[in-house]
Write an enzyme that holds these catalytic residues in place. Sequence first.
Site, PDB file in Angstrom:
ATOM      1  N   CYS A  48       0.854  -1.193   0.000  1.00  0.00           N
ATOM      2  CA  CYS A  48       0.000   0.000   0.000  1.00  0.00           C
ATOM      3  C   CYS A  48       0.887   1.239   0.000  1.00  0.00           C
ATOM      4  O   CYS A  48       0.880   2.001  -0.948  1.00  0.00           O
ATOM      5  CB  CYS A  48      -0.908   0.010   1.211  1.00  0.00           C
ATOM      6  SG  CYS A  48      -2.125  -1.294   1.200  1.00  0.00           S
TER       7      CYS A  48
ATOM      8  N   GLU B 251       4.227   1.077   1.973  1.00  0.00           N
ATOM      9  CA  GLU B 251       5.338   0.709   2.836  1.00  0.00           C
ATOM     10  C   GLU B 251       6.693   1.071   2.241  1.00  0.00           C
ATOM     11  O   GLU B 251       7.019   0.711   1.119  1.00  0.00           O
ATOM     12  CB  GLU B 251       5.299  -0.796   3.139  1.00  0.00           C
ATOM     13  CG  GLU B 251       4.023  -1.250   3.806  1.00  0.00           C
ATOM     14  CD  GLU B 251       2.934  -1.675   2.831  1.00  0.00           C
ATOM     15  OE1 GLU B 251       2.238  -0.770   2.298  1.00  0.00           O
ATOM     16  OE2 GLU B 251       2.767  -2.872   2.594  1.00  0.00           O
TER      17      GLU B 251
END
Lengths: 264, 787
Positions: free
Chosen positions: B431, B433
């Site tokens: 997402c 990271e």
Amino acid sequence: MKGTIFDIKHYAIHDGPGIRTTVFLKGCPLGCWWCHNPESRSGEVFRYQKEEKVNGKIVEVEETIGQHYTVNQVMKEIEKDALLHEESMGGVTFSGGEPFFQFNFLLQILATCKKNDIHTCVDTTGFVDPEKLKKAAEFTDLFLFDLKHFDDNMHIKYTGVSNKKILDNLRLLDELGKRVEIRYPLIPGINDDESDLLRMLAFLNNLKNKYPVSILPYHKIGSNKYKRFNIEYKMDGIEEPSGEYIEKVKNTIKEAGFEVTIGG
Amino acid sequence: MNERIKKLRTQSLEAIPHISVERALLVTEFYMSNIAQQVSVPVRRALAFKHILENKKICINDGELIVGERGPAPKAVPTYPEITLHSVKDLETLDSRPKVWYKADEKAKEAYRDIIIPFWDGKSNREKIFHNMDKEWVDAYEAGVFTEFQEQRAPGHTVLGKKMFQTGFLDLKKKIAIEIDKLDFFNDSGAYDKREQLKAMDISCDAIIIFAERHTTELEHLAEREPDDNRKIELMHMAEICKQVPARAPKTFQEALQHYWFIHVGVITEVNPWDSFNPGRLDQHLLPFYEKETAAGTLTEESAKELLSSFWVKFNNHPAPTKIGVTAKESSTYTDFALINLGGVKEDGSDAVNEMTFIILDVIEEMRLLQPSSMIQVSKKNPDRFVKRTARIIKTGFGQPSVFNTDAIIQELLNQGKSLADARNGGASGCVETGAFGTESYILTGYFNLAKIFEITLHNGTDPMTGKMVGIQTGDPTQFVSFEQLLEAFRRQVKYFADIKIKGSNIIDRIFSENVPVPFLSLLIDDCISNGKDYNSGGARYNTSYIQGVGLGSLTDIMTSIKLNVFEIKKLSLSELLRATRNNFEGYDELRNVLLNKTPKYGNDDDYADEQAISIFEIFYEAVNGRPNTKGGHFRINMLPTTSHVYFGSVTGATADGRLAHKPLSEGISPFQGSDRKGPSAVIKSAAKIDHLRTGGTLLNQKFTPSLLETEKGLDAMVQLIRAYFRMDGHHIQFNVVTAKTLKKAQKNPEHYKDLIVRVAGYSDYFNDLGDELQDEIIRRTENENF
């Protein structure tokens, strides 16, 4: 000193160059039939009962229209957007109502903004005392200046005031060499008579400077608010201009030699 | 888009996700064999991998230019019984659930019943994990305090670096041979373990080369039978390519894509790692091939786009592995989070935006597929035209690409101790990271329900949903005389649950290290080969474990409400407030209205509320950051939810912000849905008050209607909004350009959509403030804009 403000918008992208913080000052001497913000006409703070939906249930809530702000408080709100202003070459726009309705307050904030290097815009009906306009012009980078009707009788009918002072004020700003953007609300059947429009363009052509024109197509957004605030609504039956029609008007203005945009 | 791509795209979109037992049967067959019993664990894993790739069906889809499928057909989803053993009932659930379902036919169920379950029952990694978790962990897990990413999927969460675009597996074999040669059995007590690991890596090289060779054979067969001359030539060309890659480093654009794709399929066949796999900085990796070939006249922009489009379809053919239970709730999606990175800076720090960047953006816009996901990295060094080009895609309203701050990512990585070069070669995956691509294992360990922990704090360690004691006793908050006391109690509870989570995670890491090494993935990430160590055992240069905080916006509002209403203006006592929340505000409409509409909320650039966000952030950070993991690295925090905010909301009762019981929490670091009333500039200001640079990623969602982006100026303003957020070190922002469907929902449930802004005519306004008639008109207009 305190001013009465009915809204501050923080991501306004149609009220002047760049991203702007738009401060809506309460109070207006005009009574335009098509006004989007009829609640801003009165200079006073007022309360009304609003129905708020909380999880499907209707709850009556008291809502306040307008809030008193000191100059510092408004400046704090404006400065929150400093980075956005810098990134977008934007700034602050004072709108209303008619911002000159609270002239002393307006002048103080304008002066403070200029001192802090914030780009300033004033969105005005033009129906203001020329001496006050001159003073404010000193601290205003750009005027968004409304021309609502060129025929004075019609102007009086639809807005409640004569356009004479308005046109004189535009000449005054022109003499002063201020930056101005003309805003022309396009309302079918009310102010879109072609000969009126051409006369308006001729007037603009006679000014020293050539100003860009922005067409603000009429939208039926107000109707709900009129009901909500119990104000007489006179626009029943007036239709929104079609995209085609707006383009046509745009061309007329363009052909007269003006830079023209739609929607501010 | 040409006819070929249209067809491939349609096939991919129309394919039905279904369970394939091919892999499960092959892995079972291997584990039943004698050889499996005679070798070390890493070698066993490598031989199992090889057995699969030697025997699985080779699938070549009609018309495609890039080949290789994880299963026997597009969207055939294999299972991984050695990691998670599904019951027949699980298969039935997967087959019948309304959302994110996977077709499971009778044959699949039969194979499970007769062969797979009897062999693996009691032996799967998942069973080992649950067997090893202690009571405190189980209690917290069941209460919904946290989730556990690794309970049914293997660690992965990593991204390929540029080196692998310049390296073939024969090169790796040479390197492995040298490392084996260097082993010192007299002075290095770990020599045996290293040799077994290196042997396993070497076998994995053979496995992927064999897999490619099998494609060559199949392509040659197809070419022989192909009536169409053009396709025959293509097939023969592809057969040649599969002889070259991945054995040798790619030399052409098509070889580079095929090379990566074999690697991708290898990674997601070996295990079911989180975040599938990811080519990372694709525009950087592909540029040299593109430049070389266009100069030589062997490739045009058009043919490059066609190849990329075929490549894109391959990602979309691969839905996420099956997820069940809590894991399905926290990540309820087919998307498997391959996140293509574009832009950013080069290793020397200069602007990395290039010709390839724009070509790939064109492909993203044209393909409009959910997989792969895409993002742009925006550095202050990148030109605005790059961001604006992206804004034009965002405007089309499918939520891609998302937008990341390269300069922040680099500082985050430096702050975690990476070298400047490794940091500049990094980016974001999954997402949001942060990671050093090609050199880091950075695994997500699970979501952490901050709002739930606060609820438990308010009940002195008890979960009011069950009445069970799950936390520690930190005092009866109704007796507290100051808000600071409550904050201190919360701090202790957070620390308690973070400890449990970290302990569990460290045990799980060891279970994976001992039972499920990943020799193939280890080949790809530096410095697993030179360390002679597995990716799951700390072989990578950097090893980070993330815990993802959820509910920041909600909890900020909850704490603000209690601070103001209970401790400052003393509108009501905490006992009264708790009575109201326990009754889910039944009979407390007026109070609820005050909490919803008359109490400061996060997301409005209001310091009174936002200072709670900072407190929560610091408490969470202190409890987690810098704690050692088992791989020589550390635990860090990030703030993202996937779909866990819905699950976490479902286990959390009504809250002091006016939220009803079981309703979703806020997501990422976004304000609670509908509570930001001052527009996007106020949202970014609030969101930037926490220190993004000390995280490994934060997620901020913004909703826009398409009409707000109608004009050039609207697009410019979006670019400027992004730049302003990034000047304040914001990590990531994504724009949800809202469709008519959402607007219709907004009409039905306006309280959830208070923050929805629409462009009306000459000005913008909140959707809720518009009359019904205008709302209808805008819905119609939006539909026209979208279709």
